[in-house]
Design a protein around this motif. Structure first.
Motif, PDB file in Angstrom:
ATOM      1  N   GLY A 139       0.802  -1.218   0.000  1.00  0.00           N
ATOM      2  CA  GLY A 139       0.000   0.000   0.000  1.00  0.00           C
ATOM      3  C   GLY A 139       0.835   1.267   0.000  1.00  0.00           C
ATOM      4  O   GLY A 139       1.805   1.410  -0.755  1.00  0.00           O
ATOM      5  N   THR A 140       0.455   2.196   0.859  1.00  0.00           N
ATOM      6  CA  THR A 140       1.166   3.469   0.963  1.00  0.00           C
ATOM      7  C   THR A 140       2.639   3.265   1.269  1.00  0.00           C
ATOM      8  O   THR A 140       3.495   3.975   0.731  1.00  0.00           O
ATOM      9  N   SER A 141       2.960   2.309   2.112  1.00  0.00           N
ATOM     10  CA  SER A 141       4.369   2.044   2.444  1.00  0.00           C
ATOM     11  C   SER A 141       5.149   1.604   1.209  1.00  0.00           C
ATOM     12  O   SER A 141       6.340   1.909   1.075  1.00  0.00           O
ATOM     13  N   LEU A 147      17.881  -4.533  12.609  1.00  0.00           N
ATOM     14  CA  LEU A 147      18.043  -3.085  12.690  1.00  0.00           C
ATOM     15  C   LEU A 147      16.679  -2.423  12.525  1.00  0.00           C
ATOM     16  O   LEU A 147      15.753  -3.016  11.958  1.00  0.00           O
ATOM     17  N   ASN A 148      16.558  -1.199  13.017  1.00  0.00           N
ATOM     18  CA  ASN A 148      15.302  -0.497  12.833  1.00  0.00           C
ATOM     19  C   ASN A 148      15.498   1.007  12.918  1.00  0.00           C
ATOM     20  O   ASN A 148      16.485   1.490  13.495  1.00  0.00           O
ATOM     21  N   PHE A 149      14.564   1.712  12.330  1.00  0.00           N
ATOM     22  CA  PHE A 149      14.455   3.162  12.529  1.00  0.00           C
ATOM     23  C   PHE A 149      13.003   3.436  12.841  1.00  0.00           C
ATOM     24  O   PHE A 149      12.104   3.099  12.061  1.00  0.00           O
ATOM     25  N   LEU A 150      12.765   4.050  13.990  1.00  0.00           N
ATOM     26  CA  LEU A 150      11.399   4.345  14.407  1.00  0.00           C
ATOM     27  C   LEU A 150      11.010   5.752  13.980  1.00  0.00           C
ATOM     28  O   LEU A 150      11.659   6.727  14.357  1.00  0.00           O
ATOM     29  N   THR A 151       9.973   5.828  13.181  1.00  0.00           N
ATOM     30  CA  THR A 151       9.394   7.137  12.893  1.00  0.00           C
ATOM     31  C   THR A 151       8.601   7.551  14.129  1.00  0.00           C
ATOM     32  O   THR A 151       8.145   6.709  14.900  1.00  0.00           O
ATOM     33  N   HIS A 152       8.424   8.813  14.310  1.00  0.00           N
ATOM     34  CA  HIS A 152       7.689   9.301  15.472  1.00  0.00           C
ATOM     35  C   HIS A 152       6.458  10.071  15.015  1.00  0.00           C
ATOM     36  O   HIS A 152       6.250  11.228  15.367  1.00  0.00           O
ATOM     37  N   ALA A 193      -6.702   6.198   5.865  1.00  0.00           N
ATOM     38  CA  ALA A 193      -5.820   6.691   4.803  1.00  0.00           C
ATOM     39  C   ALA A 193      -4.581   7.326   5.433  1.00  0.00           C
ATOM     40  O   ALA A 193      -4.655   8.370   6.068  1.00  0.00           O
ATOM     41  N   SER A 194      -3.447   6.695   5.251  1.00  0.00           N
ATOM     42  CA  SER A 194      -2.220   7.133   5.919  1.00  0.00           C
ATOM     43  C   SER A 194      -1.710   8.462   5.355  1.00  0.00           C
ATOM     44  O   SER A 194      -1.721   8.691   4.144  1.00  0.00           O
ATOM     45  N   THR A 195      -1.272   9.332   6.257  1.00  0.00           N
ATOM     46  CA  THR A 195      -0.733  10.630   5.849  1.00  0.00           C
ATOM     47  C   THR A 195       0.607  10.888   6.535  1.00  0.00           C
ATOM     48  O   THR A 195       1.650  10.784   5.923  1.00  0.00           O
ATOM     49  N   LYS A 196       0.573  11.166   7.835  1.00  0.00           N
ATOM     50  CA  LYS A 196       1.819  11.493   8.526  1.00  0.00           C
ATOM     51  C   LYS A 196       2.742  10.278   8.639  1.00  0.00           C
ATOM     52  O   LYS A 196       3.962  10.446   8.700  1.00  0.00           O
ATOM     53  N   ALA A 197       2.186   9.076   8.647  1.00  0.00           N
ATOM     54  CA  ALA A 197       3.050   7.893   8.628  1.00  0.00           C
ATOM     55  C   ALA A 197       3.856   7.844   7.339  1.00  0.00           C
ATOM     56  O   ALA A 197       5.039   7.478   7.334  1.00  0.00           O
ATOM     57  N   PHE A 198       3.218   8.227   6.217  1.00  0.00           N
ATOM     58  CA  PHE A 198       3.890   8.201   4.916  1.00  0.00           C
ATOM     59  C   PHE A 198       5.033   9.205   4.857  1.00  0.00           C
ATOM     60  O   PHE A 198       6.152   8.872   4.448  1.00  0.00           O
ATOM     61  N   THR A 199       4.786  10.434   5.258  1.00  0.00           N
ATOM     62  CA  THR A 199       5.836  11.453   5.152  1.00  0.00           C
ATOM     63  C   THR A 199       6.990  11.167   6.111  1.00  0.00           C
ATOM     64  O   THR A 199       8.148  11.429   5.775  1.00  0.00           O
ATOM     65  N   THR A 200       6.709  10.627   7.281  1.00  0.00           N
ATOM     66  CA  THR A 200       7.812  10.275   8.184  1.00  0.00           C
ATOM     67  C   THR A 200       8.573   9.057   7.680  1.00  0.00           C
ATOM     68  O   THR A 200       9.788   8.950   7.903  1.00  0.00           O
TER      69      THR A 200
END
Length: 609
Positions: free
Chosen positions: A301-303, A387-392, A400-407
């Motif tokens: 999807g968006t990811s 390994l990981n990187f956490l978006t905040h 409908a994803s928005t801020k998850a996409f931009t981060t």
């Protein structure tokens, strides 16, 4: 893609169950229900309305009790109807809720029907309830353990029994489930957020776990390779769920709130980034990045569109080959594995079933270098990857994803710079320039949000359309895909996206005055090519809606409407250009009167394949 809440307490637990469902409703809203142990019997209330209406119905029915289970559903088996809604009962003895898909439900259904069980629903879930009932011999925990050994597929379940009034048993395989430890009471939920304000003591159950909840105590067993169960200890973590993030405040919808939270979400994601270094992605990242020759991105999807954007960055800035695969397709085809590949998974929830399965498949092919970009620190994806990187981004409620996409894009750009540095392709001056651009990004996004009034005017026109085309070139083509996805998700307008150069290879046949064509027009190396594509649309009477950088010299005229972006932002331009597309989808949906946060047939966290 359903929400589960369960509890064992001495108080009336129904308000806690209902509040938990409200917080989990983004996971599914085709139907919902609550069942409790009351007066020596199991009682339930189910509805095909939303949780708020269920709450009213519960009060009218007088349902209350100290032990109970609750569920909000996204339909997989059986249409949204009361008889398909959870909780499901087997006789008047066993009650059960379920998230996931049981792949061998037909086989089990036939077996149970031969033993006299009558099915009242079309769900795979009712099979589990009858199976537990058939195996029950006075010990619910034992019956659930034995039942799970017969199940094939993915599940998180919560079960209770008329004959054991202070007991709930949970189990998980492939779907998330957490245990909440309170003062003299215990809880189950699909997500710790459902228990916010009730307890912050959370146990994240692992694959194959079965948990026994009683008053003020619990224990967990883990299924072994031979099918037996052994008692295990799981860490109890203090988790501060973000209850405030679930409040709408002055906004009309969560999606609108989350669009406007993007400057803060990006700033929070960048807060701990002082410079470009492998340690941003975890211990051992330095060596991993030295040991890889290519990148494989797995997402849905968006990811998937964020990964597709990152492919342009990784290959042009870091000079490393990158392939991007739709996770639900990747593990079902023959591919050529390379142990020197960095496998990157992207997921907002970290529980996306297809992406987790694709990750395990890649590992099974010998690709051990794994990294996830995720918004939930305690998710399965984070636990599965080295390994990981956490978006905040914070809690994202709108489907409908928005801020998850931009981060995600911010995180992927940081990964690009880190790999470029590891490969000797990033000078100190370039690093400083990129960091400066990232630091300015929240302010730049804020400036784009100020375009909302102009976008609202466009949305009034779009609301009367039934089809739309989105065009982009280069790294903005995935942004066009994301814009089309947003429009169709929440407004139900059919929308497609194409690389602008592909117009003449088929899509141009669709262009008429009734087909709006949305175009992303940054001032980059492909601008002149893009202008030629726009002329192809105009020559066929098409209506153009162009998001253009200020210096593109694309002007408004009959048939061409232009909204000018505040500034050109170089490699980070995709992050800015997606924001007005989010606003366009949102305001078009509002104008059409659709359910913006809970669009039909969709759910937020896709935890089934």
């Amino acid at each position: 893609m359903c929400g589960i809440v369960g509890a064992v307490s001495t108080r009336n637990i129904v308000p806690v169950l209902v509040e938990g469902l409200k917080r989990l409703e983004y996971r599914g809203y085709d139907s919902c229900g609550v069942a409790v142990h009351q007066g020596g019997e199991l009682r339930r209330t189910r509805s095909t309305s939303r949780v708020a209406e269920l709450d009213t119905q519960i009060a009218q029915d007088g349902v209350q009790g100290g032990t109970g289970i609750a569920h909000t559903r996204w339909a997989t088996h059986g249409a949204p109807a009361v008889h398909n809604a959870h909780p499901h009962f087997s006789g008047k003895r066993i009650g059960l809720v379920h998230n996931g898909i049981i792949e061998n439900h037909d086989e089990l259904r036939a077996e149970l029907q031969n033993k006299g069980y009558v099915f009242e629903s079309q769900t795979d879930t009712e099979v589990i309830a009858h199976l537990v009932h058939q195996l029950y011999d006075g010990d619910l925990f034992d019956a659930v353990q034995r039942a799970t050994t017969r199940l094939k597929g993915a599940y998180a379940i919560a079960v209770f029994c008329r004959d054991e009034p202070h007991r709930v048993v949970g189990a998980r395989e492939g779907s998330p489930l957490v245990l909440g430890v309170g003062q003299g009471e215990t809880f189950l939920a699909s997500d710790a957020m459902a228990l916010a304000g009730v307890t912050d003591q959370i146990v994240y159950l692992e694959e194959g776990d079965v948990v026994d909840l009683q008053l003020g105590k619990h224990w967990i067993t883990a299924r072994q390779a031979d099918g037996s169960f052994e008692r295990v200890q799981r860490e109890v973590r203090t988790v501060h769920a973000h209850t405030g993030a679930a409040e709408l405040g002055p906004y009309q919808h969560y999606m609108q709130k989350e669009i406007f939270e993007q400057p803060r979400a990006i700033a929070d994601t960048l807060e701990s980034v002082a410079g470009i270094m492998p340690e941003l992605f975890g211990d051992g990242a330095h060596q991993v990045f030295k040991d890889i020759d290519r990148v494989l991105i797995l997402a849905c999807g968006t990811s998937y569109y964020s990964g597709s954007t990152a492919k342009y960055w990784l290959e042009s800035i870091a000079g490393i080959p990158c392939s991007v695969e739709i996770a639900s397709e990747y593990r079902y085809r023959d591919s050529v594995p390379d142990p020197r590949t960095l496998v990157v998974t992207i997921s907002q929830s970290g529980e996306t079933a297809d992406t987790i399965a694709a990750l395990k498949h890649a590992r099974g092919l010998g690709m051990a270098h794994t990294l996830t970009i995720c918004n939930v620190a305690t998710s399965a994806m984070v636990r599965e990857c080295k390994l990981n990187f956490l978006t905040h981004a914070g809690v994202e409620i709108g489907v409908a994803s928005t801020k998850a996409f931009t981060t995600q894009l911010v995180a992927l750009f940081l990964l690009t710079l880190t790999l470029a540095q590891s490969r000797g392709k990033l000078t100190d001056a370039q690093e400083a320039a990129h960091i400066k651009a990232l630091r300015h990004l929240p302010a730049a996004v804020q400036a784009v949000l100020a375009l909302e009034p102009q976008v609202i005017a466009w949305a009034g026109e779009f609301a009367r359309k039934e089809n739309a085309l989105f065009l982009g070139r280069g790294m903005h083509y995935p942004i066009a895909l994301e814009g089309a996805l947003k429009l169709k998700e929440i407004s139900y307008i059919h929308a497609e996206a194409y690389p602008a150069g592909e117009l003449k290879h088929g899509p141009l046949a669709l262009v008429t005055s009734a087909m709006p064509v949305v175009t992303i027009a940054p001032n980059d190396a492909l601008l002149e090519k893009l202008k030629s594509n726009l002329q192809e649309v105009r020559a066929r009477g098409g209506e153009l809606y162009v998001f253009a950088d200020s210096d593109t010299e694309i002007k408004s005229e009959p048939g061409v409407q232009v909204i000018r972006m505040p500034e050109h932002y170089g490699a980070l331009s995709p992050i800015l250009h997606v924001v007005p597309l989010q606003l366009l989808a949102y305001h078009t949906a509002c104008a059409r009167g659709t359910d913006v946060d809970k669009p039909r047939n969709l759910a937020k966290s896709v935890t089934v394949e």
